[in-house]
Design an enzyme around this catalytic site. Sequence first.
Site, short mmCIF file in Angstrom:
data_model
loop_
_atom_site.label_atom_id
_atom_site.label_comp_id
_atom_site.label_asym_id
_atom_site.label_seq_id
_atom_site.Cartn_x
_atom_site.Cartn_y
_atom_site.Cartn_z
N TYR A 1 0.86 -1.19 0.00
CA TYR A 1 0.00 0.00 0.00
C TYR A 1 0.89 1.23 0.00
O TYR A 1 1.92 1.28 0.70
CB TYR A 1 -0.90 0.04 1.23
CG TYR A 1 -1.65 1.35 1.39
CD1 TYR A 1 -2.90 1.53 0.81
CD2 TYR A 1 -1.08 2.42 2.08
CE1 TYR A 1 -3.58 2.73 0.93
CE2 TYR A 1 -1.76 3.62 2.20
CZ TYR A 1 -3.00 3.78 1.62
OH TYR A 1 -3.66 4.98 1.74
N GLU B 1 -3.32 7.64 -4.10
CA GLU B 1 -3.36 6.40 -3.33
C GLU B 1 -3.25 5.23 -4.29
O GLU B 1 -4.07 5.09 -5.22
CB GLU B 1 -4.65 6.30 -2.53
CG GLU B 1 -4.71 5.05 -1.65
CD GLU B 1 -6.01 4.96 -0.87
OE1 GLU B 1 -5.96 4.99 0.38
OE2 GLU B 1 -7.07 4.84 -1.50
#
Length: 397
Positions: free
Chosen positions: A118, A206
């Site tokens: 992530y 993101e």
Amino acid sequence: MNLHEYQGKEILASFGVRIQRGIVAHNAKEAVEAAKQLTAETGTGWHVIKAQVHAGGRGKGGGVKLAKNLKEVEEIANQIIGMNLITPQTSAEGKKVHQVLVAEDVYYPGESETSEFYMSVVLNRATGKNMIMYSTEGGMDIEEVAESTPHLIFTEEIDPATGLLGFQARKIAFNLGLSGTAFKEMTKFVASLYKAYVESDSNMFEINPVLKTSDDLIMAVDAKVSIDDNALYRRKQYAEMRDLREENPIEVEAREVGLNYVDLDGNVGCMVNGAGLAMATMDLIKMAGGEPANFLDVGGTADAKRVEEAFRIILKDPNVKAILINIFGGIVRCDRVAQGVVDAYKNMGDAMKVPIIVRLQGTNAELAKEIIDNSGLAVESAVQFQEAADKVKAVLA
């Protein structure tokens, strides 16, 4: 301004970030042609069909599926396009899917195992610095990771004056447990991602997941991007990416007439001048037992035309049971606002079907109260905050 995944990936690729390649399709036939083209260009045998909506958690809602042949590509595209996709980040009604991204399969076998990470870049408002947040737990809800295993989330703050330094990119790659080719690839990826964030004037980038492939390449498999609206005047190429179908139609209309409007779920409409006063007014409504139906800042020119436009925007929400107008007359005179309210009310006639409370404080506030009280209209005036709250409470009861 939120972007679709494929648009975010276009920006990333323009800054040298390796991405999972894909082609947008608006119907099943286009999806099959896109799959054929991808196979010819990349050699991929399988394809991932991804719904393109402004929401995360698409996989949980059935908006991301793997197709192992062209027949499955057509069937899955038919299923997804036109569906109302419900995810943890949409309303109960979901969002209608108008297009899909047909993407290459990047989880191919090789010399090493694939790994998912992530990574996001945001502004840390507490420190005034940009921040890269990253974790070894890619592909999962980062909120769940933060709650259950916070030690697996790392952050790296970057001073905007110096930019990302080489040792910081290497530190990120090291903390992700990479070595050799994958380590070098990750440092390049981080540097390019940060450059894309800064030079596109984004609020957020993101990537979940960032993938280490079986041959140690690092790529963005997803991209959730939000561009700063205030910077669009100098990023016209990104302004053209705006998909109004994904935005609240009332908010779109308000923006077109120059009103700062955010739709909420309550029953009391707000019309205020100034963001700080708007926040205080929403608190006032809650203390009076109501729920704010919107945030609406009319700015410093609350004349009859602008007030009427604001009324029409607020009344598009069928849940609105009352409207509270709360204006502080610093630059704008309260009597002008009061006259604007009266004129707008008369112009709208039968469209005004809910009680209106007007609190005007500041320059010529007493004169403004007289105008409201003597208008003969179903408009109640107030001077003090508590008085306005009591009147809101009374009309809701």
